[in-house]
Design an enzyme around this catalytic site. Structure first.
Site, PDB file in Angstrom:
ATOM      1  N   HIS A 180      63.668  33.740 -15.708  1.00  0.00           N
ATOM      2  CA  HIS A 180      62.371  33.074 -15.763  1.00  0.00           C
ATOM      3  C   HIS A 180      61.285  34.100 -16.085  1.00  0.00           C
ATOM      4  CE1 HIS A 180      64.995  30.582 -13.276  1.00  0.00           C
ATOM      5  NE2 HIS A 180      64.218  29.549 -13.547  1.00  0.00           N
ATOM      6  N   ILE A 220      52.463  24.217 -15.175  1.00  0.00           N
ATOM      7  CA  ILE A 220      53.670  23.968 -15.973  1.00  0.00           C
ATOM      8  C   ILE A 220      54.883  23.959 -15.047  1.00  0.00           C
ATOM      9  CG2 ILE A 220      55.205  24.891 -17.755  1.00  0.00           C
ATOM     10  CD1 ILE A 220      52.697  23.731 -18.933  1.00  0.00           C
ATOM     11  N   HIS A 273      59.283  28.829 -19.060  1.00  0.00           N
ATOM     12  CA  HIS A 273      59.596  28.789 -17.626  1.00  0.00           C
ATOM     13  C   HIS A 273      60.953  29.403 -17.308  1.00  0.00           C
ATOM     14  CE1 HIS A 273      59.535  27.188 -13.483  1.00  0.00           C
ATOM     15  NE2 HIS A 273      60.842  27.097 -13.669  1.00  0.00           N
ATOM     16  N   GLU A 314      61.066  18.723  11.007  1.00  0.00           N
ATOM     17  CA  GLU A 314      62.332  19.429  11.165  1.00  0.00           C
ATOM     18  C   GLU A 314      62.539  20.496  10.095  1.00  0.00           C
ATOM     19  OE1 GLU A 314      62.892  15.289  12.882  1.00  0.00           O
ATOM     20  OE2 GLU A 314      62.107  16.125  11.001  1.00  0.00           O
ATOM     21  N   HIS A 330      70.614   6.909  14.207  1.00  0.00           N
ATOM     22  CA  HIS A 330      70.478   8.135  14.989  1.00  0.00           C
ATOM     23  C   HIS A 330      71.821   8.727  15.426  1.00  0.00           C
ATOM     24  CE1 HIS A 330      66.326   7.085  14.929  1.00  0.00           C
ATOM     25  NE2 HIS A 330      65.967   7.994  15.817  1.00  0.00           N
TER      26      HIS A 330
END
Length: 671
Positions: A32, A193, A267, A416, A478
């Protein structure tokens, strides 16, 4: 005689950073280049004017931390580390992204000197930075004295559009603002971008206003090439001590590339030979050789490193005076930074002496924390808004907040993922044992951070309660079914599912003593009996991951029942019932696959003899993976569908976790 033109050292150094990144990506034919080319001026300013570092001692405790949250821009970081004098020679830059190099595609903590954390999964680095700022604040509160400011360091972070799109960054940033983490400075590389094209395809919010709403100090730099504006913004961020700072920097991805600047093509792929040459011409850079580093470009970094070395020497002298004046405090600090535990801590672990007494393993875990909270000051943590359920609160030690920096309980809120990432940042300080609690089902929300903790070998402890369908009435949303096997699939993570309170104590002993791996504790909501069979056996048994809990009296076993957690009591009950019918069965408790698998072959064979191949595994979770222990002639009593909402006792029969079903299955194996 014509005088040579004066060298613009700023621009020369910035372009050196740019073209080292370009050359790394071109040599690897992958990577990159665009972000490093745009971020080079910002990186130059931070590293040469603001960052406190000493390449001769990358782990100096009071160094500033630099976090490249957008880890795909790793070529930028490697160029900076090389120029700054870290042990990263130019040969390693030439080996960018190659097997065995110190310059992998995304930065890896522990591999490359000067890399503070492993980044790449976007948003994680920012979450780590929040944890680092919490750790820095806690250390200063604990150890700084009027004449001994041992901890003054700040956390400098570069984040991309992609980082700020990720939910974990929003969670962590919201928490940082709430806590008033003034040691945290984030520079947002606003190049607009992404891989798909302009960020406007999916991202149109006003980031600055969002961070103002979080309670951050916000600035804007409209030209990412304006060195003086960047310098002023960094200084203002450092001067803000009551709030974290965000600096929105407008940059241009692939800056200087005539054909690819401000485009997605810059990129995640090399510029290509022709475009790389065109960029050299456009920025007045020599066409040859590649990996060119003018000596003048090293000077600003050498000056910064020299300042850092002087600061480190001053810090060492300060620490020596601190030891002479505050011996106990200094001893505690040294113990913590070295990853050691104070003498006598194991003697404070609780004992559960009453066989048959019923206690949930989550409650037993809370008892461990309560017993150790005073003897282990490095213990700090909390829960994602489930503190009473997870039993993670350290009574008497307050809630860490903008108004109470001495407290050790962390209130993460319903975040979390951020909790996992923040815990990693705290662990990277080496001065804390961080833990975080939630229901086992929600480990899915924080899995990326758990995976990175394992990759970095960080001693984070996860307190996952409500570990099976037997949490009961909350129902299938759960009730974890696939979570245990998913956690066990993460290399380097130790998962422990204790059978009773005694095994829970030993699980904590193991987690605290092992300072190179994260540990996940899977704990029950429901009460379990304290098993008579674990008395005198649990310590060694858990330390070895699995052990023979009960052998038949006066007979060689014909089969093995192997179980974890709440199902160990069921296995023992089935053993007794089978004995009454003339079948001799061994019961094995296997709380940790990872620890058991690390034992030598002789020990593993003593617990699970190869000749004794009629085996039934019992666990209220997915049966995947159990085949390694039961073999081709064994079976698994597990859960292969979602749970149901009901009192937990009412679920035992429909899901087969009864003595009669265990007997039926084992008899079928022996037929």
């Amino acid at each position: 005689m014509t005088q040579p033109a004066a060298v613009d050292v700023h621009q020369l150094t910035i372009n050196t950073i740019r073209f080292l990144a370009v050359d790394m990506v071109e040599a690897a034919r992958s990577g990159h280049p665009g972000a490093p080319m745009g971020q080079a001026p910002l990186a130059y300013v931070l590293w040469t004017r603001h960052l406190r570092f000493d390449p001769a001692d990358p782990d100096w405790p009071d160094r500033d931390r630099f976090v490249l949250s957008c880890g795909h821009a790793s070529a930028l970081l490697y160029a900076l580390l090389h120029l700054a004098g870290y042990d990263l020679p130019i040969e390693e830059l030439r080996r960018f992204r190659q097997l065995g190099s110190k310059t992998p595609g995304h930065p890896e903590h522990g591999l490359t000197p000067g890399v503070e954390t492993t980044t790449g999964p976007l948003g994680q680095g920012l979450g780590n930075a929040v944890g680092m700022a919490i750790a820095a604040t806690m250390l200063a509160e604990r150890f700084n004295r009027d004449d001994f400011p041992l901890f003054r360091h700040r956390v400098w972070t570069v984040a991309s559009d992609g980082d700020l799109m990720e939910g974990v960054a929003s969670e962590a940033s919201s928490l940082a603002g709430h806590l008033g983490l003034g040691r945290l400075n984030v520079f947002y590389d606003d190049n607009r971008i992404s891989i798909d094209g302009p960020t406007s395809l999916a991202f149109s919010e006003d980031v600055a206003r969002r961070y103002e709403a979080y309670g951050w100090h916000v600035q804007r730099v409209e030209d990412g090439n304006d060195v003086e504006a960047l310098d002023a913004a960094a200084a203002a961020a450092a001067a803000e001590t009551a709030r974290p700072s965000l600096v929105v920097v407008r940059t241009h991805i692939g800056y200087g590339s005539p054909g690819k600047q401000d485009s997605a093509e810059a990129h995640g792929a090399p510029l290509g030979p022709d475009e790389a040459l065109a960029t050299r011409r456009a920025l007045g850079w020599p066409l040859e050789p590649t990996f060119h580093v003018p000596e003048e470009a090293r000077e600003p970094f050498a000056e910064a490193a020299a300042r850092g070395a002087a600061e480190r020497r001053d810090w060492l002298e300060l620490a020596a005076r601190h030891r002479a004046r505050h011996a106990a405090s200094a001893a505690e600090l040294a113990t913590r930074l070295e990853g050691e535990l104070p003498e006598g801590w194991e003697g404070r672990l609780p004992a559960f002496d009453e066989d048959g007494a019923a206690i949930a393993t989550r409650k037993a875990s809370g008892a461990v924390l309560s017993a150790l909270k005073s003897v282990l000051p490095q213990l700090t943590g909390g829960s994602a808004d489930l503190t009473p359920s997870n039993n993670t609160y350290l009574e008497g030690f307050g809630d860490f907040s903008a108004g109470d920096r001495a407290a050790r309980n962390l209130r993460f809120g319903v975040r979390e993922h951020a909790m996992g990432s923040v815990l990693n940042g705290i662990a990277l300080s080496k001065a804390f044992i961080p833990y975080g609690g939630t229901f086992l089902i929600f480990s899915d929300y924080m899995r990326p951070a758990i995976r990175l903790a394992a990759l970095m070998e960080l001693p984070v402890v996860y307190v996952f309660t409500h570990d099976s369908i037997f949490l009961g009435e909350d129902g299938p949303t759960h009730q974890p079914v696939s979570q245990l096997v998913a956690l066990r699939a993460i290399p380097g993570l130790t998962v422990i599912r204790p059978a009773d309170a005694r095994e829970t104590v030993e699980a904590w002993r193991l987690a605290l003593a092992n300072r190179r791996v994260p540990t996940a504790l899977a704990l029950t909501r429901q009460k379990l009996p304290v098993l008579a069979e674990t008395r005198g056996r649990a310590r060694e048994g858990v330390a070895r991951g699995g052990y023979v809990l009960s052998d038949p009296e006066g007979a060689e076993p014909q089969a093995i029942l192997v179980a974890t957690g709440s199902e160990v009591a069921l296995a023992l009950a089935a053993q007794r019932a089978l004995a009454g019918e003339g079948l001799a069965v061994r019961v094995v408790s296997l709380p940790s696959w990872e620890v058991f698998d690390a034992q030598d072959r002789a020990y593993r064979d003593s617990v699970l003899p190869p000749a004794l191949d009629r085996r039934l595994a019992i666990e209220a979770g997915s049966p995947l993976g159990w085949e390694r222990y039961v073999g081709n002639r064994g079976g698994v009593l597990g859960v292969e569908r979602f749970g149901a909402s009901a009192p937990y006792r009412d679920l035992e029969g429909p899901y087969g976790f009864t003595v009669e079903e265990v007997k039926r299955r084992l008899r079928a194996l022996l037929a």
